[in-house]
Structure formats: C-alpha cells, structure tokens
Design a protein around this motif. Structure first.
Motif, PDB file in Angstrom:
ATOM      1  N   LEU A   9       6.628  -8.199  11.497  1.00  6.26           N
ATOM      2  CA  LEU A   9       6.008  -9.389  10.187  1.00  6.26           C
ATOM      3  C   LEU A   9       7.260  -9.246   8.887  1.00  6.26           C
ATOM      4  N   GLU A  10       8.603  -7.930   9.551  1.00  6.17           N
ATOM      5  CA  GLU A  10       9.523  -8.388   8.361  1.00  6.17           C
ATOM      6  C   GLU A  10      10.694  -9.550   8.789  1.00  6.17           C
ATOM      7  N   ARG A  11      10.500  -9.493  10.078  1.00 10.61           N
ATOM      8  CA  ARG A  11      11.724 -10.429  10.773  1.00 10.61           C
ATOM      9  C   ARG A  11      11.504 -11.441  10.844  1.00 10.61           C
ATOM     10  N   PHE A  12       9.842 -11.750  10.158  1.00 14.96           N
ATOM     11  CA  PHE A  12       9.436 -13.580  10.384  1.00 14.96           C
ATOM     12  C   PHE A  12       9.212 -13.894   8.938  1.00 14.96           C
ATOM     13  N   GLY A  13       9.601 -12.761   7.911  1.00  9.68           N
ATOM     14  CA  GLY A  13       8.894 -13.372   6.888  1.00  9.68           C
ATOM     15  C   GLY A  13       7.982 -13.269   5.791  1.00  9.68           C
ATOM     16  N   VAL A  14       7.179 -12.503   7.276  1.00  9.17           N
ATOM     17  CA  VAL A  14       5.413 -12.507   6.142  1.00  9.17           C
ATOM     18  C   VAL A  14       5.592 -10.989   5.125  1.00  9.17           C
ATOM     19  N   ILE A  15       6.042  -9.971   5.441  1.00  9.88           N
ATOM     20  CA  ILE A  15       6.541  -9.638   4.888  1.00  9.88           C
ATOM     21  C   ILE A  15       7.492  -8.811   3.904  1.00  9.88           C
ATOM     22  N   GLY A  16       7.672  -7.883   2.880  1.00 11.73           N
ATOM     23  CA  GLY A  16       8.892  -7.387   2.751  1.00 11.73           C
ATOM     24  C   GLY A  16       9.520  -6.469   2.962  1.00 11.73           C
ATOM     25  N   ASP A  17      10.587  -6.085   2.870  1.00 10.88           N
ATOM     26  CA  ASP A  17      10.851  -4.708   3.437  1.00 10.88           C
ATOM     27  C   ASP A  17       9.977  -3.781   3.405  1.00 10.88           C
ATOM     28  N   VAL A  18       9.889  -3.478   4.109  1.00  8.73           N
ATOM     29  CA  VAL A  18       8.980  -1.803   4.308  1.00  8.73           C
ATOM     30  C   VAL A  18      10.103  -0.041   4.186  1.00  8.73           C
ATOM     31  N   PRO A  19      10.300   0.536   3.436  1.00 10.41           N
ATOM     32  CA  PRO A  19      11.417   1.352   3.822  1.00 10.41           C
ATOM     33  C   PRO A  19      10.654   2.763   4.793  1.00 10.41           C
ATOM     34  N   LEU A  20      11.536   2.773   5.553  1.00  9.14           N
ATOM     35  CA  LEU A  20      11.968   3.399   6.729  1.00  9.14           C
ATOM     36  C   LEU A  20      11.010   4.719   6.765  1.00  9.14           C
ATOM     37  N   PHE A  21      11.452   5.495   5.889  1.00  6.77           N
ATOM     38  CA  PHE A  21      10.415   7.477   5.420  1.00  6.77           C
ATOM     39  C   PHE A  21       9.394   7.542   5.600  1.00  6.77           C
TER      40      PHE A  21
END
Length: 135
Positions: A100-112
């Motif tokens: 979803l991040e890669r295809f620009g559907v959502i913004g960055d989600v923090p890995l933590f």
C-alpha cells in the motif's frame, strides 16, 4: 535445550522478567517522548533513548523464548502455535502495508509500530487458544 522446569516455575521466571522490563519500557517511552526533542537532541542522546525503549522489549521476547524452552511439551506447543500465528498475521500485515505504501495508497507507516503489533497478535492468538476452542 534448557532444562524443563515445569509450568509454575517457568511462568514465575517469565513474570520476574516481564513485569520489571515492561515497567522500564513504560518509564523509558514516557521519558523519551516527553523530554527528548528529536529535532535538537544530539545523536548520542537519541540513540540512548532508542536503546532504552527497545532493549526492554528484546528482554521480554527473550523471556518468552525461555518460557517456551522451559515448559512441558503441551505448553511449549501452545506457545509456539501462538508465536507462529502472530508471526504469520504480522508478516501478512507487513506485506499489505508495504505494498500500500509502495503504490502510494497510504503514507509511510513507522516501522516501530510492527513490534507492538506482534505482541498484540501474540496476545490475540493466546486468547483464541484459551477461549476460542470448546474441545
């Protein structure tokens, strides 16, 4: 493999690590988020805060592993099933969120956030084992 201790002894050893480490984690996260400015604090202070917050969680994971090693076969199987289920659900979530991040559907989600998600799914898997089956 570690010597089998029995459920009560192994569980007491687990709790003896879990409760203090969770207390350290809670204090560290509150302190770090309240008093450390990530924009202006030196890198060493930020690194110490990151380690202070994450190392108690690593200790908790180690205590779960030790609990699995020290209990009987039945308890070990249930713990490993819960860990496996949590890992599979989390990995699936990571795939979905990553794409979803890669295809620009959502913004960055923090890995933590995936660390607490693992513990959440582990707890759900444990609860499902305990309350979800009638046999």
């Amino acid at each position: 493999m570690t010597e089998q201790k029995g459920f009560r002894t192994a569980n007491k050893r687990y709790i003896a690590i879990f409760i203090p480490m969770m207390a350290v984690y809670c204090v560290a996260i509150v302190f770090a988020l309240t008093y450390i400015d990530t924009e202006t604090a030196p890198a060493g202070v930020r690194a110490a805060a990151a380690l202070g917050v994450s190392l108690p969680l690593v200790a908790i994971l180690w205590s779960v592993l030790r609990l699995v090693r020290e209990t009987d076969e039945y308890t070990r199987m249930r713990q490993l099933q819960a860990l496996t289920e949590a890992g599979c659900v989390l990995t699936g979530l990571i795939f979905v969120v990553g794409f979803l991040e890669r295809f620009g559907v959502i913004g960055d989600v923090p890995l933590f956030l995936f660390g607490p998600a693992f513990f959440f799914f582990y707890g759900l898997a444990h609860a499902r084992q305990r309350f979800g089956k009638t046999v």
